[in-house]
Motif scaffolding. Structure first.
Motif, PDB file in Angstrom:
ATOM      1  N   VAL A 166       0.849  -1.184   0.000  1.00  0.00           N
ATOM      2  CA  VAL A 166       0.000   0.000   0.000  1.00  0.00           C
ATOM      3  C   VAL A 166       0.894   1.246   0.000  1.00  0.00           C
ATOM      4  N   GLY A 167       0.546   2.222  -0.818  1.00  0.00           N
ATOM      5  CA  GLY A 167       1.308   3.462  -0.860  1.00  0.00           C
ATOM      6  C   GLY A 167       2.406   3.491  -1.899  1.00  0.00           C
ATOM      7  N   ARG A 174      -6.594  -0.157  -6.207  1.00  0.00           N
ATOM      8  CA  ARG A 174      -6.150   1.216  -5.965  1.00  0.00           C
ATOM      9  C   ARG A 174      -7.222   2.004  -5.217  1.00  0.00           C
ATOM     10  N   SER A 220      -5.271   1.739  -1.896  1.00  0.00           N
ATOM     11  CA  SER A 220      -4.125   2.630  -1.989  1.00  0.00           C
ATOM     12  C   SER A 220      -4.392   3.791  -2.961  1.00  0.00           C
ATOM     13  N   THR A 254      -1.621   5.629  -4.988  1.00  0.00           N
ATOM     14  CA  THR A 254      -0.860   4.941  -6.032  1.00  0.00           C
ATOM     15  C   THR A 254      -1.365   5.339  -7.414  1.00  0.00           C
TER      16      THR A 254
END
Lengths: 322, 81
Positions: free
Chosen positions: A65-66, A86, A90, A93
């Motif tokens: 994540v990230g 996404r 996240s 991203t």
């Protein structure tokens, strides 16, 4: 490769009616350093893609994540999974999507399809990949039948979007240009990728119709029935586009009027559609269409078909098969 | 088939009503299947059946069968018994 004679000049990517960023492979490599991205890639092209890109290959459930960039190379189903990941996991991203076959337009659209007992369709601008990467050479491996069905899927998106009662004149003009280009003849895979991205991004601003209603209902049913080769979205769209077009032209004057207004000859469109689909696939799925007709007419795609689709219309549709 | 029968068949087909469920005073809140997609289908069906193209505002504004009958009667489509 699509076995269609090329009679028109190459479709220009710069004319695509989309505000999405489009990169060539070299631009991806220049813009996204290896340490900034990870790669999720479908098995059929994994060796080729991992050999050419500097990003660490991971399964989607391994992606941290990230991570700044997630580069995905695959078909519509994998790209849709990444898009959902996404949004759900996240949002920071950025996604660079490389389609390995045209048709779904997943690399360009704000739509993600979830495959379960029934198909679920989510539409959200946040789903759209930030960048579409053009790497047409990846299509070299596509078997001819798959390529032909993908062409049918692309033509279905453009045609049903053009006919949708939810579109407006400006949108229809853009979709008509895409349809005309396909009917004119396209042979270069790079053009098919561009046309597919355009068709899907544009139809997402309107809707699709009965062809998609049939495909969405039949896919899980055929899969559960063990007829898995027939349960392919693109194959079903390619097969049913011509019969549904004939049904629409007979059931409503609206389809004919719209084709005339936008300079599309129905006979040429029908000929192109028939070329992409397997007539035997229609025959082989007729029993399921008849059995599931009550579900098909309730499908959200069917309900925005250009012609009203009624419970008693199944016989009329099946008469269009001959 | 007269216009009342055409209208009844149209609503039965779009809203998937069974025998006896249609009424000429039917309202949108009476029927679970009268959702936003049914609004689109009603507009499509009205044009096919009665030849009148509803604007988006007109289609969204139809909240009952009497609403639609009034809209069409103004355009000369009679539902007199």
């Amino acid at each position: 490769m699509c076995r269609i004679s090329c009679v028109c000049s190459r479709f220009e990517a710069s004319r695509l009616p989309s505000d999405q960023t489009v990169w060539m492979l070299e631009e991806l490599l220049a813009q996204v350093p290896g340490a900034q991205g990870v790669l999720v890639v479908t098995a059929s092209v994994a060796d080729r893609v991992t050999g050419a890109l500097p990003y660490r290959p991971l399964r989607l459930d391994e992606v941290p994540v990230g991570v700044p960039w997630l580069v995905v190379a695959g078909g519509g189903r994998l790209i849709d999974e990444v898009k959902r990941w996404r949004v759900e996991r996240s949002p920071v991203t950025r996604i660079a999507a490389i389609a390995t076959i045209w048709g779904s337009g997943a690399e360009a659209s704000p739509i993600a399809v979830t495959h379960g007992a029934a198909k679920d369709i989510a539409i959200d601008p946040a789903l759209r990949p930030d960048v579409r990467v053009r790497w047409a050479e990846l299509a070299d491996h596509i078997p001819p039948d798959l390529a032909r069905w993908a062409c049918g899927d692309t033509l279905t998106h453009a045609t049903e979007g053009l006919l949708s009662p939810l579109g407006d004149d400006a949108l229809r003009l853009e979709l008509a240009a895409v349809v005309q280009r396909m009917v004119g003849g396209v042979s270069d895979p790079a053009d098919w990728f561009d046309l597919s991205a355009a068709a899907c991004a544009l139809q997402a601003r309107a809707s699709v119709g009965l062809v998609h209603g049939i495909a969405h209902v039949l896919e899980p049913a055929l899969w559960a029935d063990g007829r898995r080769e027939l349960a392919r979205h693109a194959r079903l769209c390619a097969a049913w586009l011509a019969p549904v077009l004939r049904f629409n032209l007979r059931a409503s004057t609206k389809a004919q009027e719209r084709f005339e207004r936008y300079g599309i000859a129905p006979a040429h469109l029908l000929g192109t559609a028939a070329h992409f689909g397997n007539p035997q696939d229609v025959i082989d799925t007729t029993d399921v269409v008849r059995q599931l007709w009550p579900t098909i007419i309730r499908d959200r795609c069917t309900r925005t078909n250009v012609a009203l689709v009624r419970p008693g219309d199944i016989d009329q549709l099946l008469r269009e098969l001959s | 088939m007269d216009n009342r029968s055409r209208l009844q068949t149209l609503f039965e087909d779009i809203l998937l009503l069974t025998d006896g469920e249609f009424r000429f005073d039917l309202r949108r809140e009476d029927v679970a299947t009268w959702d936003s997609l049914a609004v689109v289908a009603i507009a499509t069906g009205v044009e096919e059946t009665f030849g009148y193209h509803m604007s988006e505002e007109e289609a969204v504004g139809i909240q009952s069968v009497p609403d639609l009958m009034r809209l069409l009667e103004v355009r000369g489509i009679s539902f007199a018994e």
